[in-house]
Write an enzyme that holds these catalytic residues in place. Structure first.
Site, PDB file in Angstrom:
ATOM      1  N   LYS A 173       3.720   1.418  -4.901  1.00 50.89           N
ATOM      2  CA  LYS A 173       4.761   0.893  -5.803  1.00 50.89           C
ATOM      3  C   LYS A 173       4.208   0.652  -7.205  1.00 50.89           C
ATOM      4  O   LYS A 173       4.809   1.068  -8.195  1.00 50.89           O
ATOM      5  CB  LYS A 173       5.341  -0.411  -5.244  1.00 50.89           C
ATOM      6  CG  LYS A 173       5.979  -0.288  -3.876  1.00 50.89           C
ATOM      7  CD  LYS A 173       6.563  -1.604  -3.413  1.00 50.89           C
ATOM      8  CE  LYS A 173       5.533  -2.709  -3.274  1.00 50.89           C
ATOM      9  NZ  LYS A 173       4.461  -2.403  -2.299  1.00 50.89           N
TER      10      LYS A 173
ATOM     11  N   THR B 286      -3.272 -13.105  -8.887  1.00 49.39           N
ATOM     12  CA  THR B 286      -4.551 -13.013  -9.616  1.00 49.39           C
ATOM     13  C   THR B 286      -5.581 -12.205  -8.827  1.00 49.39           C
ATOM     14  O   THR B 286      -6.778 -12.348  -9.038  1.00 49.39           O
ATOM     15  CB  THR B 286      -5.107 -14.428  -9.886  1.00 49.39           C
ATOM     16  OG1 THR B 286      -5.286 -15.113  -8.626  1.00 49.39           O
ATOM     17  CG2 THR B 286      -4.161 -15.235 -10.757  1.00 49.39           C
TER      18      THR B 286
ATOM     19  N   CYS C 104       0.600   4.554   8.194  1.00 52.23           N
ATOM     20  CA  CYS C 104       0.256   3.574   9.216  1.00 52.23           C
ATOM     21  C   CYS C 104      -1.245   3.591   9.474  1.00 52.23           C
ATOM     22  O   CYS C 104      -1.832   4.646   9.739  1.00 52.23           O
ATOM     23  CB  CYS C 104       1.009   3.880  10.511  1.00 52.23           C
ATOM     24  SG  CYS C 104       0.632   2.722  11.860  1.00 52.23           S
TER      25      CYS C 104
ATOM     26  N   GLU D 126       5.206  -6.721  -8.821  1.00 51.15           N
ATOM     27  CA  GLU D 126       5.276  -7.811  -7.833  1.00 51.15           C
ATOM     28  C   GLU D 126       6.533  -8.659  -8.077  1.00 51.15           C
ATOM     29  O   GLU D 126       6.488  -9.891  -8.130  1.00 51.15           O
ATOM     30  CB  GLU D 126       4.009  -8.675  -7.900  1.00 51.15           C
ATOM     31  CG  GLU D 126       2.724  -7.932  -7.615  1.00 51.15           C
ATOM     32  CD  GLU D 126       2.616  -7.393  -6.194  1.00 51.15           C
ATOM     33  OE1 GLU D 126       3.446  -7.793  -5.337  1.00 51.15           O
ATOM     34  OE2 GLU D 126       1.719  -6.581  -5.928  1.00 51.15           O
TER      35      GLU D 126
ATOM     36  N   GLU E 268       5.005 -16.612   1.278  1.00 50.16           N
ATOM     37  CA  GLU E 268       4.149 -16.197   0.178  1.00 50.16           C
ATOM     38  C   GLU E 268       2.682 -16.455   0.526  1.00 50.16           C
ATOM     39  O   GLU E 268       2.220 -17.584   0.543  1.00 50.16           O
ATOM     40  CB  GLU E 268       4.509 -16.943  -1.112  1.00 50.16           C
ATOM     41  CG  GLU E 268       5.802 -16.479  -1.734  1.00 50.16           C
ATOM     42  CD  GLU E 268       6.004 -17.064  -3.125  1.00 50.16           C
ATOM     43  OE1 GLU E 268       5.061 -17.687  -3.667  1.00 50.16           O
ATOM     44  OE2 GLU E 268       7.110 -16.926  -3.670  1.00 50.16           O
TER      45      GLU E 268
ATOM     46  N   PHE F 125       0.806  -1.215   0.000  1.00 50.18           N
ATOM     47  CA  PHE F 125       0.000   0.000   0.000  1.00 50.18           C
ATOM     48  C   PHE F 125       0.848   1.279   0.000  1.00 50.18           C
ATOM     49  O   PHE F 125       0.381   2.338   0.406  1.00 50.18           O
ATOM     50  CB  PHE F 125      -0.976   0.029   1.184  1.00 50.18           C
ATOM     51  CG  PHE F 125      -1.770  -1.237   1.337  1.00 50.18           C
ATOM     52  CD1 PHE F 125      -2.774  -1.552   0.445  1.00 50.18           C
ATOM     53  CD2 PHE F 125      -1.485  -2.141   2.356  1.00 50.18           C
ATOM     54  CE1 PHE F 125      -3.494  -2.732   0.562  1.00 50.18           C
ATOM     55  CE2 PHE F 125      -2.197  -3.323   2.475  1.00 50.18           C
ATOM     56  CZ  PHE F 125      -3.211  -3.622   1.578  1.00 50.18           C
TER      57      PHE F 125
END
Length: 210
Positions: free
Chosen positions: A26, A53, A154, A98, A175, A23
């Protein structure tokens, strides 16, 4: 004797890296850079891991809904062959979202920029929910022309957030793909305090399993 410039078969590439917690914007920064490259007339392609996905299979999508069509791949080194060698030669810019999910990130970036002369723009998490290096993202810092560390806000106090906190304490694999349902950005103080609380709760859960 040939000059050094004549020994170069093509223009040199570049690598630009956006890192930070979840968040932090990026993907938004990556999309903004990619769209600016499109506006200047450059040939662009976007890549992401086929593991992700969450929002769309064939698009890179930011948390605020901005999207760009992409290739979803299990690895990066196979992209050139799948895309086609002739089409690949015409590419100027490659975006990678990612990036922490690609084990061959270092090798791909090295070849794309150093050998093929591409501009590679990368976005990925620099750390996992335990603040440990995530995937190969940090490995490409020595290759990068620029590295931008982004921060979020935050969720608990509104200060700058550098870390990603996992909400589900029973999930311990590195992951675990998700969004706001599983993660929140936090500052250092709330990360430390939350980790103490979560570790205590995890201990209670472990005891119940005995």
């Amino acid at each position: 004797m040939a000059s050094s410039s004549s020994t170069l078969s093509h223009s040199s590439g570049e690598i630009h890296l956006f890192v930070g917690p979840m968040f932090a914007g990026k993907t938004t920064s990556l999309l903004r850079r990619i769209k600016s490259e499109v506006d200047t007339g450059r040939n662009v392609v976007m890549l992401k891991s086929s593991k992700d996905t969450r929002y769309a299979i064939d698009s890179v999508v930011s948390h605020d809904g901005v999207k760009f069509p992409c290739w979803a791949l299990p690895d990066l080194m196979s992209f050139k062959e799948k895309y086609g060698h002739e089409a690949y030669q015409k590419l100027d810019v490659i975006g990678i979202d990612e990036a922490q999910f690609f084990e061959d990130l270092y090798d791909f970036c090295c070849k794309a920029a150093d050998v093929d002369g591409k501009i590679v723009v990368v976005a990925g998490l620099d750390g996992d929910y335990l603040r440990r290096s995530f995937g190969s993202v940090l490995h490409i810092i020595p290759l990068a022309d620029t590295v931008t560390k982004l921060t979020a806000r935050c969720e608990l106090c509104g200060k700058r957030a550098f870390f990603t906190l996992r909400k589900k304490i029973e999930e311990t694999q590195t992951e675990l793909i998700g969004g706001a349902d599983l993660y929140m950005p936090v500052c250092r103080n709330h990360y430390k305090n939350s980790q103490v609380v979560m570790e205590a709760a995890r201990s209670v859960l472990d005891l119940k399993k005995l």
